[in-house]
Design an enzyme around this catalytic site. Structure first.
Site, short mmCIF file in Angstrom:
data_model
loop_
_atom_site.label_atom_id
_atom_site.label_comp_id
_atom_site.label_asym_id
_atom_site.label_seq_id
_atom_site.Cartn_x
_atom_site.Cartn_y
_atom_site.Cartn_z
N ASP A 150 58.41 55.59 33.64
CA ASP A 150 58.09 56.59 32.63
C ASP A 150 58.11 57.95 33.31
O ASP A 150 57.16 58.34 34.00
CB ASP A 150 56.71 56.30 32.01
CG ASP A 150 56.34 57.34 30.96
OD1 ASP A 150 57.03 58.36 30.86
OD2 ASP A 150 55.33 57.12 30.25
N TYR B 130 49.33 56.98 31.36
CA TYR B 130 49.48 57.26 29.93
C TYR B 130 50.96 57.18 29.58
O TYR B 130 51.79 57.79 30.25
CB TYR B 130 48.93 58.65 29.60
CG TYR B 130 49.05 59.01 28.13
CD1 TYR B 130 48.26 58.37 27.18
CD2 TYR B 130 49.96 59.97 27.70
CE1 TYR B 130 48.37 58.69 25.83
CE2 TYR B 130 50.07 60.30 26.36
CZ TYR B 130 49.28 59.66 25.43
OH TYR B 130 49.39 59.99 24.09
N LYS C 292 59.47 65.86 27.55
CA LYS C 292 58.97 67.17 28.01
C LYS C 292 60.07 68.13 28.48
O LYS C 292 60.68 68.77 27.64
CB LYS C 292 57.87 66.95 29.05
CG LYS C 292 56.68 66.20 28.39
CD LYS C 292 55.40 66.15 29.16
CE LYS C 292 54.29 65.61 28.27
NZ LYS C 292 53.75 64.32 28.61
#
Ligand SMILES: *Cc1c(COP(=O)(O)O)cnc(C)c1O
Length: 424
Positions: free
Chosen positions: A243, A148, A271
């Protein structure tokens, strides 16, 4: 419960939320559709725990989907947010917190000589992919099934996280044309990668990969495969994008790239680096980053990028993490201990599961989804809050204690007993 007078209770709040918010949520996994029943609305958090609107407390392994490595409402982070907000919550101009956070990230991850901040992981990945296309003058990208990378149209093919949870191969509303340049490969399939590269190699701008998968449960890194990706991308002039929106600062004070000894071209962060506030960042060396506007022709802009309140939360977080540099080992072992114990307890009761754990991340898979549902609800009843899907990862923070972990193991043991009995 006395404390909660004047506050809506769980049930009422969920009812109101469903009336005004789509499915009662602002992000699909929160709706608990995978585990069934009402979601738990959360009123507050402190350290490793959250409280719902009925006053129940839970040991939290969601931690804002991995953002809160220091736990909830960490004093220094809250203080930094307050101080920054007192100076004005945003200007749309350069300010010192942007420079300081960028420097701190660069000092920890020297590959990132130049950094661009954005407001989410999605934007970081979109920026990185556009940059890679701009630098190479090519259109195609390669991504992996079950990974994702945020909700950009061209990356929502065979994606993990909420899309996998809902069993959707591609999101509706994405024109097929937009996926024309996206090649989806299987992790670990070297033969397929070689075939793609020999056919399209000179049309591929970038390969994007989560070095440690976090959005299809925890997916172990495959250093051999990642090294192969590094070799073949170099050979064809393709940029390798890691990522690291989840993995940055998750396993040690730096990137997973460093942890695994692989040097990508571009790293995306998010995050953890925002201390719980909305953030994303991407960076690389000078040669690549100078293609970004205002220096180069790859355009990417945003009203809220580099917001001083967000940056200050990030600085406070990285400052504390730098001090905890030697404690990551303990955090990783604590998580390994939890994962092993859960595995052992499941065996004791003859319940068939698999537990994946890497550093302070873990996920649990059951043979049947109905088993996960029973397990999940049972844990909630015992005051343990896990991610409400087998496709999401769970996280352990520096605020979690051995006692929290032991309590979680006891709760898991009880849940397995319930499951074993229901099978009889
Ligand atoms: C969470 C995540 C994103 C998206 O970040 P948002 O802040 O939710 O937009 C991208 N990539 C990975 C690996 C993620 O875990």
């Amino acid at each position: 419960m006395k404390k909660n007078t004047g506050r809506k209770r769980n049930k009422d709040l969920i009812k109101s939320a469903r009336r005004i918010l789509v499915g009662g949520v602002n992000s699909p996994v929160r709706a608990f559709s995978y585990v069934g029943g009402d979601p738990i609305p959360i009123y507050s958090g402190k350290g490793p725990k959250v409280s719902d609107y009925d006053g129940n407390r839970y040991i939290d392994y969601v931690l804002s989907y991995g953002a809160l490595i220091l736990g909830h409402a960490k004093g220094e982070v809250v203080q930094a947010i307050k101080e920054a907000a007192g100076l004005g919550v945003g200007f749309g101009a350069t300010s010192n917190p942007e420079v300081e956070l960028a420097e701190r990230i660069r000092d920890a991850i020297p590959l990132l000589k130049k950094i661009r901040f954005v407001s989410s992981g999605t934007e970081a990945v979109m920026g990185a992919v556009r940059l890679a296309r701009g630098v190479t003058g090519r259109d195609k990208i390669v991504k992996f099934e079950g990974a994702y990378h945020g909700h950009a149209d061209y990356l929502l093919a065979k994606a993990g996280s909420g899309l996998a949870t809902l069993g959707l191969p591609v999101s509706k509303g994405v024109p097929r044309e937009f996926l024309r340049h996206t090649i989806v490969a299987q992790r670990g399939d070297i033969e397929y990668i070689d075939r793609i590269f020999s056919r399209f190699g000179s049309d591929i701008a970038a390969v994007i990969v989560e070095p440690v998968g976090g959005n299809d449960g925890v997916v172990y890194p495959d250093p051999g495969f990642l090294k192969h990706l590094r070799r073949i991308t170099k050979k064809y002039g393709v940029l390798l994008i890691f990522d690291e929106v989840i993995t940055g600062f998750r396993f040690h004070f730096g990137s997973a790239a460093q942890y695994l000894g692989i040097r990508p071209d571009i790293i995306c962060l998010g995050k953890i680096i925002g201390g719980g506030l909305p953030i994303g960042a991407y960076g690389s060396g000078e040669r690549i980053m100078k293609h970004l506007a205002p220096l180069g022709g790859v355009y990417q802009a945003s009203t809220f990028s580099g917001n001083p309140v967000v940056m200050s939360a990030g600085i406070a977080t990285l400052r504390l993490l730098a001090l905890l540099r030697d404690d990551y080992e303990r955090l990783n072992s604590l998580t390994a201990y939890l994962a092993h114990a859960i595995c052992k307890k499941s065996q004791d009761h003859g319940v068939s599961i698999s537990v994946q754990q890497f550093g302070a991340m873990f996920s649990i898979r059951f043979k049947r989804r109905s088993h996960f549902r029973v397990f999940y609800r049972s844990l909630l009843d015992e005051g343990i809050y896990l991610a409400p899907s087998e496709h999401e990862s769970n996280f352990v923070s520096f605020a979690h204690t051995k006692k929290d972990i032991e309590k979680t193991i006891r709760a898991a043991n009880k849940a397995f007993r319930v499951l074993a009995q229901s099978e009889e």
